[in-house]
Scaffold this active site. Sequence first.
Site, PDB file in Angstrom:
ATOM      1  N   LYS A   1      -4.874  -1.408   1.465  1.00  0.00           N
ATOM      2  CA  LYS A   1      -5.389  -0.929   3.136  1.00  0.00           C
ATOM      3  C   LYS A   1      -5.871  -2.395   3.526  1.00  0.00           C
ATOM      4  O   LYS A   1      -5.567  -2.571   4.864  1.00  0.00           O
ATOM      5  CB  LYS A   1      -6.760  -0.296   2.788  1.00  0.00           C
ATOM      6  CG  LYS A   1      -6.540   1.207   2.737  1.00  0.00           C
ATOM      7  CD  LYS A   1      -7.788   1.994   2.574  1.00  0.00           C
ATOM      8  CE  LYS A   1      -8.121   2.999   1.915  1.00  0.00           C
ATOM      9  NZ  LYS A   1      -9.229   2.670   0.777  1.00  0.00           N
TER      10      LYS A   1
ATOM     11  N   LYS B   1       0.166  -5.019  -5.192  1.00  0.00           N
ATOM     12  CA  LYS B   1       0.187  -3.412  -4.903  1.00  0.00           C
ATOM     13  C   LYS B   1      -0.063  -3.364  -3.383  1.00  0.00           C
ATOM     14  O   LYS B   1      -0.868  -4.077  -2.740  1.00  0.00           O
ATOM     15  CB  LYS B   1      -1.234  -2.913  -5.711  1.00  0.00           C
ATOM     16  CG  LYS B   1      -2.394  -2.870  -5.150  1.00  0.00           C
ATOM     17  CD  LYS B   1      -3.314  -1.974  -5.660  1.00  0.00           C
ATOM     18  CE  LYS B   1      -4.740  -1.967  -4.877  1.00  0.00           C
ATOM     19  NZ  LYS B   1      -5.667  -0.701  -4.779  1.00  0.00           N
TER      20      LYS B   1
ATOM     21  N   LYS C   1     -10.963  -9.495  -6.245  1.00  0.00           N
ATOM     22  CA  LYS C   1     -11.757  -9.554  -4.717  1.00  0.00           C
ATOM     23  C   LYS C   1     -12.341 -10.588  -4.375  1.00  0.00           C
ATOM     24  O   LYS C   1     -12.547 -11.176  -3.483  1.00  0.00           O
ATOM     25  CB  LYS C   1     -12.108  -8.074  -4.488  1.00  0.00           C
ATOM     26  CG  LYS C   1     -11.301  -6.802  -4.396  1.00  0.00           C
ATOM     27  CD  LYS C   1     -11.793  -5.780  -3.738  1.00  0.00           C
ATOM     28  CE  LYS C   1     -10.506  -4.560  -3.672  1.00  0.00           C
ATOM     29  NZ  LYS C   1     -10.848  -3.372  -3.055  1.00  0.00           N
TER      30      LYS C   1
HETATM   31  N1  AQP Z   1      -0.672   0.656  -4.081  1.00  0.00           N
HETATM   32  C1  AQP Z   1      -0.982   1.793  -4.659  1.00  0.00           C
HETATM   33  N2  AQP Z   1      -0.286   2.855  -5.360  1.00  0.00           N
HETATM   34  C2  AQP Z   1      -0.736   3.877  -5.944  1.00  0.00           C
HETATM   35  N3  AQP Z   1      -2.095   4.143  -6.073  1.00  0.00           N
HETATM   36  C3  AQP Z   1      -2.775   3.421  -5.086  1.00  0.00           C
HETATM   37  N4  AQP Z   1      -4.266   3.493  -4.764  1.00  0.00           N
HETATM   38  C4  AQP Z   1      -4.409   2.496  -4.047  1.00  0.00           C
HETATM   39  N5  AQP Z   1      -3.622   1.781  -3.799  1.00  0.00           N
HETATM   40  C5  AQP Z   1      -2.460   2.323  -4.471  1.00  0.00           C
HETATM   41  C6  AQP Z   1      -5.010   4.629  -5.088  1.00  0.00           C
HETATM   42  O1  AQP Z   1      -5.828   5.233  -4.151  1.00  0.00           O
HETATM   43  C7  AQP Z   1      -7.021   5.150  -4.338  1.00  0.00           C
HETATM   44  C8  AQP Z   1      -7.785   5.004  -3.108  1.00  0.00           C
HETATM   45  O2  AQP Z   1      -8.757   3.977  -3.670  1.00  0.00           O
HETATM   46  P1  AQP Z   1      -9.959   3.112  -2.741  1.00  0.00           P
HETATM   47  O3  AQP Z   1      -9.993   3.661  -1.311  1.00  0.00           O
HETATM   48  O4  AQP Z   1     -11.316   3.051  -3.350  1.00  0.00           O
HETATM   49  O5  AQP Z   1      -9.385   1.638  -2.675  1.00  0.00           O
HETATM   50  P2  AQP Z   1      -8.312   0.967  -3.528  1.00  0.00           P
HETATM   51  O6  AQP Z   1      -7.934   1.510  -4.812  1.00  0.00           O
HETATM   52  O7  AQP Z   1      -9.044  -0.562  -3.333  1.00  0.00           O
HETATM   53  O8  AQP Z   1      -7.017   1.100  -2.382  1.00  0.00           O
HETATM   54  P3  AQP Z   1      -6.840  -0.058  -1.348  1.00  0.00           P
HETATM   55  O9  AQP Z   1      -5.953   0.745  -0.451  1.00  0.00           O
HETATM   56  O10 AQP Z   1      -6.358  -1.234  -2.124  1.00  0.00           O
HETATM   57  O11 AQP Z   1      -8.104  -0.165  -0.329  1.00  0.00           O
HETATM   58  P4  AQP Z   1      -8.955  -1.691  -0.238  1.00  0.00           P
HETATM   59  O12 AQP Z   1      -7.754  -2.449   0.569  1.00  0.00           O
HETATM   60  O13 AQP Z   1      -9.797  -1.010   0.418  1.00  0.00           O
HETATM   61  O14 AQP Z   1      -9.238  -2.047  -1.650  1.00  0.00           O
HETATM   62  C9  AQP Z   1      -7.269   4.962  -5.547  1.00  0.00           C
HETATM   63  O15 AQP Z   1      -7.119   6.150  -6.459  1.00  0.00           O
HETATM   64  C10 AQP Z   1      -6.164   3.958  -5.997  1.00  0.00           C
HETATM   65  O16 AQP Z   1      -6.026   3.959  -7.377  1.00  0.00           O
END
Ligand code: AQP
Length: 333
Positions: A199, A196, A112
């Site tokens: 969001k 992956k 990040k």
């Molecule tokens: N691509 C993915 N496949 C499987 N699991 C996923 N998770 C996220 N992306 C995938 C799981 O969803 C949960 C959300 O966690 P978060 O909101 O703390 O953010 P993150 O993991 O950083 O997910 P994003 O969507 O990628 O958010 P941003 O873009 O804000 O950083 C977790 O349990 C994660 O494992």
Amino acid sequence: TQRVFSGMQPTSDSLQLGNYLGALKQWVALQDTHDAIYSVVDLHALTVAPDREVLTRRTRATAAQYLAAGVDPSRATLFVQSHVPQHAELTWVLSTFTGMGEAGRMTQFKDKSAKVGESGTNVGLFTYPVLMAADILLYDTNVVPVGEDQRQHLELSRDLAQRLNQRLGEGTAVVPEPHIVKEVAKIYDLQEPTAKMSKSSSSPNGLIEILDDPKAIAKRIKSAVTDADTVIAFDPKNKAGISNLLTIYSALTGRPVADIVADYEGKMYGHLKADLAEVVVGALTPVREAAMEWIESPDKLDVVLADGAAKATAIAQATLERIYDRLGLLRPL
Ligand code: AQP
């Protein structure tokens, strides 16, 4: 009964399919067998400096999507992280137990911060996994359902729990176990099927969002990146795009990937994509509709969240007191 805790950041108006398959579906299943606590982790989201109204709106929208996906407040505790001040308090304690090098090895921070550049990063992003450890340890959590991307952070939570027990005595913290469902542990970006789905992905076309309308979903699936070959086969290494579509298909229908591959023998990628679009729309439409209802009734939603915060606070306060006491922090009369 075993305790489950998990959370998601309100970093977008809509959760994406990876959040849904990798985490949310497991949450819903686990509330039948476990004492489940689920949080909208808004303090984590501060690391990306959201606007005031945007953060408020997304916090409610995220909670609405949990409820719409099947999180049931009569069986699970659902709350907003900042409503329970003990999260921030335990974070400070745990940060004094975390080595600089240990925190510096976290790959999510490296990824990040590489995206925004060193000057665009902040200390909160660096200590993010410590806040996550506090989230988990506050509830004496046994099991944490997450996607594969969170495995390293969970490992840090485990190390911190063990360290607390070594330094402050057994029984100070419960060592949490990850609950990662292999088949859906990582859903990939439709445009970049080696990264992956996320969001905050740079290309919105790579995402399937829970709140997307059916047309947008179909369009994104149709334009998903595949390969120059024509055979529909599950081969994540050489056919990342097609394999990702098969994974999604299988996860949403409950059918084994091999059966789906057999069905599409001799058929074209376009067939698979068209059918998958229907499957995804069919699965997400009821979730979207239920989420919209909650989003349109913020007063009702806030009552659910207040109730959840009260339940969460009672548990969190007891844990924090236990840890403060063992640390030797003088307690007030
Ligand atoms: N691509 C993915 N496949 C499987 N699991 C996923 N998770 C996220 N992306 C995938 C799981 O969803 C949960 C959300 O966690 P978060 O909101 O703390 O953010 P993150 O993991 O950083 O997910 P994003 O969507 O990628 O958010 P941003 O873009 O804000 O950083 C977790 O349990 C994660 O494992």
